[in-house]
Design an enzyme around this catalytic site. Structure first.
Site, PDB file in Angstrom:
ATOM      1  N   TYR A 142       8.896 -27.498 -83.342  1.00  0.00           N
ATOM      2  CA  TYR A 142      10.151 -27.541 -82.595  1.00  0.00           C
ATOM      3  C   TYR A 142       9.944 -27.612 -81.092  1.00  0.00           C
ATOM      4  O   TYR A 142      10.781 -28.138 -80.365  1.00  0.00           O
ATOM      5  CB  TYR A 142      10.983 -26.285 -82.892  1.00  0.00           C
ATOM      6  N   LYS A 192       0.502 -24.007 -95.042  1.00  0.00           N
ATOM      7  CA  LYS A 192      -0.003 -25.193 -95.736  1.00  0.00           C
ATOM      8  C   LYS A 192      -1.483 -25.319 -95.360  1.00  0.00           C
ATOM      9  O   LYS A 192      -1.941 -26.338 -94.835  1.00  0.00           O
ATOM     10  CB  LYS A 192       0.825 -26.427 -95.320  1.00  0.00           C
ATOM     11  N   ASP A 248      12.746 -22.629 -91.292  1.00  0.00           N
ATOM     12  CA  ASP A 248      14.065 -23.257 -91.221  1.00  0.00           C
ATOM     13  C   ASP A 248      14.473 -23.723 -92.617  1.00  0.00           C
ATOM     14  O   ASP A 248      15.575 -23.457 -93.097  1.00  0.00           O
ATOM     15  CB  ASP A 248      14.017 -24.437 -90.236  1.00  0.00           C
ATOM     16  N   ASP A 252      17.149 -21.737 -95.521  1.00  0.00           N
ATOM     17  CA  ASP A 252      18.346 -22.388 -96.079  1.00  0.00           C
ATOM     18  C   ASP A 252      18.302 -22.337 -97.603  1.00  0.00           C
ATOM     19  O   ASP A 252      19.309 -22.068 -98.262  1.00  0.00           O
ATOM     20  CB  ASP A 252      18.429 -23.859 -95.645  1.00  0.00           C
TER      21      ASP A 252
HETATM   22  C1  IPM Z   1      19.011 -22.963 -87.856  1.00  0.00           C
HETATM   23  C2  IPM Z   1      19.484 -24.354 -87.522  1.00  0.00           C
HETATM   24  C3  IPM Z   1      18.853 -24.759 -86.213  1.00  0.00           C
HETATM   25  C4  IPM Z   1      17.358 -24.754 -86.425  1.00  0.00           C
HETATM   26  C5  IPM Z   1      19.319 -26.111 -85.670  1.00  0.00           C
HETATM   27  C6  IPM Z   1      20.809 -26.189 -85.535  1.00  0.00           C
HETATM   28  C7  IPM Z   1      18.662 -26.414 -84.341  1.00  0.00           C
HETATM   29  O1  IPM Z   1      19.177 -25.229 -88.550  1.00  0.00           O
HETATM   30  O2  IPM Z   1      19.301 -22.025 -87.091  1.00  0.00           O
HETATM   31  O3  IPM Z   1      18.329 -22.801 -88.875  1.00  0.00           O
HETATM   32  O4  IPM Z   1      16.823 -25.686 -87.006  1.00  0.00           O
HETATM   33  O5  IPM Z   1      16.725 -23.784 -86.017  1.00  0.00           O
HETATM   34 MG    MG Z   2      18.382 -24.285 -90.264  1.00  0.00          MG
END
Ligand code: IPM
Ligand code: MG
Length: 359
Positions: A142, A192, A248, A252
């Site tokens: 990132y 990984k 990330d 999710d």
């Molecule tokens: C999160 C979101 C963010 C990230 C995006 C919106 C930049 O997906 O907080 O997980 O990838 O960190």
């Molecule tokens: Mg995210």
């Protein structure tokens, strides 16, 4: 005692869930006898509209002088076509970096009352889900340099750099071990290392740090396997620690299998200074302003804030108990609705929680 909280409502459903979370915080302050001072700051689309950029300096300044920051959500289709450097997401990444928030705690919990919402097979759901993902938040692909786009051999190439220094791995590993000590004492480091050099270093440093935490059982898992295990048998996990991009994605995944992404809070912490607390759901522009949003993730983020930044575990527990009480009493917003439950809107859900806050 007076707590200074910086509120960043943001975009979409952000402002409406924020109103309810603040009402719950105010009630908690009354019941537990502390004073509150709040300021409001702009981030994301709201900041773009007002100032032309997603992260005004005034927002960074307001956050820095606060005890903690509470964020709603940022982003929406209105700003999707902007150039990358001024999109709402930049505001979020920028505030994390500006406040040095390298540790992102994302609990994914299957609430007993919401087992029906779990996306997994009933026998898997019955094992329960209670995993804490500790995601590194200010490094990796990132933020790594060099990054960009150039022309090579007559065609465009683009690249990012997944890079970690030992100290960055060490400090997030410590957050993982300490979180595991407070929970089930098991830490799974996800990498990984069979392919990536950066993951090999990651694994070596995590193993080195583990010597300081003999009471925590450390395991390692490749990220592809971890993605699979999270749906196959999520109950095997206690705490997962992993780098930014893997975290990330896995966070999710972990949250959505609980079936109630509208319920899950998060904390982003630095070595010192204010932490930032936010629901993990996004700005949900399709339901914004309709009193349909679930405010519980933001309300539970307030609980995390009281626990992690403000050292008020009893007040945090009171909020979590109130949320459980409301669920037990059968109230549901649309996203977690089930047969026989009472459907309520965002405002009513907030009110029901606030009225249950008790010592
Ligand atoms: C999160 C979101 C963010 C990230 C995006 C919106 C930049 O997906 O907080 O997980 O990838 O960190
Ligand atoms: Mg995210």
């Amino acid at each position: 005692m007076k707590l200074n909280i910086c509120l960043i409502p943001g975009d979409g459903i952000g402002p409406e869930v924020m109103v309810q979370a603040v009402a719950v915080l105010e009630k908690t302050a009354q019941v537990f006898g502390f004073d509150l001072a709040t300021t409001t700051a702009l981030l994301g689309g709201a900041a773009i509209d007002a100032t032309g950029g997603p992260l005004p300096q005034a927002t960074i300044d307001a956050c820095k002088v606060s005890d903690a920051v509470l964020l709603g959500a940022v982003g929406g289709p209105k700003w999707d076509n902007l150039e990358k450097s001024i999109r709402p997401e930049r505001g979020l990444l920028g505030i994390r970096k500006a406040l040095g928030l390298f540790a992102n705690l994302r609990p994914a919990t299957l609430f007993e009352e919401l087992q029906h919402a779990c996306l997994l097979r009933a026998d898997i759901a019955a094992q329960g889900i209670d995993v804490l993902i500790v995601r590194e938040l200010t490094g990796g692909a990132y933020f790594g340099e060099p990054k960009g786009e150039e022309v090579r051999g007559g065609e465009r190439v683009a690249f990012n750099n997944m890079i970690y220094a030992e100290h960055e791995i060490e400090r997030i590993a410590r957050v993982g071990f300490e979180a595991a000590q407070r929970r089930g004492k098991r830490l799974c480091s996800v990498d990984k290392a069979n392919v990536l050099d950066v993951s090999q270093l990651w694994r070596e440093v995590v193993i080195r740090v583990s010597r300081d935490y003999p009471d925590v059982e450390l395991s390692h898992m490749y990220v592809d396997n971890a993605a699979m295990q999270l749906v196959r048998a999520p109950s095997q996990f206690d705490v997962i620690v992993t780098e930014n991009l893997f975290g990330d994605i896995l966070s999710d995944e972990a949250s959505v299998i609980t079936g109630s992404i509208g319920m899950l809070p998060s904390a982003s912490l630095g070595a010192s200074g204010p932490g930032l607390y936010e629901p993990i759901h996004g700005s949900a522009p399709d339901i914004a302003g309709k009193d349909l949003a679930n405010p519980l993730a933001t309300i539970l983020s307030v609980a995390m804030m009281l626990r992690h930044s403000l050292n008020m575990p009893e007040a945090a527990q009171a909020i979590e108990n109130a949320v459980k009480g409301v669920l037990k009493a059968g109230y549901r917003t649309g996203d977690i609705m089930q047969d026989g439950a009472t459907r309520v809107g965002c405002k009513e859900m907030g009110r029901l929680v606030a009225e249950r806050i008790a010592k």
